[in-house]
Design a protein around this motif. Sequence first.
Motif, PDB file in Angstrom:
ATOM      1  N   LEU A 283      31.245  73.801  14.117  1.00 19.70           N
ATOM      2  CA  LEU A 283      31.372  72.579  14.916  1.00 19.70           C
ATOM      3  C   LEU A 283      30.154  71.668  14.768  1.00 19.70           C
ATOM      4  O   LEU A 283      30.299  70.451  14.661  1.00 19.70           O
ATOM      5  N   VAL A 284      28.984  72.228  14.779  1.00 20.87           N
ATOM      6  CA  VAL A 284      27.785  71.373  14.721  1.00 20.87           C
ATOM      7  C   VAL A 284      27.480  70.868  13.322  1.00 20.87           C
ATOM      8  O   VAL A 284      26.775  69.887  13.162  1.00 20.87           O
ATOM      9  N   HIS A 285      28.034  71.494  12.306  1.00 18.00           N
ATOM     10  CA  HIS A 285      27.817  71.039  10.932  1.00 18.00           C
ATOM     11  C   HIS A 285      28.892  70.064  10.466  1.00 18.00           C
ATOM     12  O   HIS A 285      28.780  69.483   9.406  1.00 18.00           O
ATOM     13  N   ARG A 286      29.915  69.896  11.260  1.00 16.91           N
ATOM     14  CA  ARG A 286      31.013  68.990  10.897  1.00 16.91           C
ATOM     15  C   ARG A 286      30.554  67.551  11.029  1.00 16.91           C
ATOM     16  O   ARG A 286      29.977  67.159  12.036  1.00 16.91           O
ATOM     17  N   PRO A 287      30.798  66.728  10.018  1.00 13.40           N
ATOM     18  CA  PRO A 287      30.432  65.304  10.129  1.00 13.40           C
ATOM     19  C   PRO A 287      31.242  64.612  11.219  1.00 13.40           C
ATOM     20  O   PRO A 287      32.394  64.982  11.452  1.00 13.40           O
TER      21      PRO A 287
END
Length: 63
Positions: free
Chosen positions: A56-60
């Motif tokens: 989730l946190v690495h998703r653009p």
Amino acid sequence: MQDTGWFKSSYSGAGNDQCVEVRLIAGRGAGIRDSKQPQGDSLQVNPRAWAAFLGLVHRPPTR
């Protein structure tokens, strides 16, 4: 992977006054704590939950 020991997030505030620390533990997931309260409680998450969080946190961002 072995136990990494506690380390600060690379996204910590510029003044290092709002830091999150993470500890990766082989086969057990991750621990998360407030760097200002190292003797306090930590949140422990299993490997699957940690992987989902990172996804989730690495998703653009979507626009």
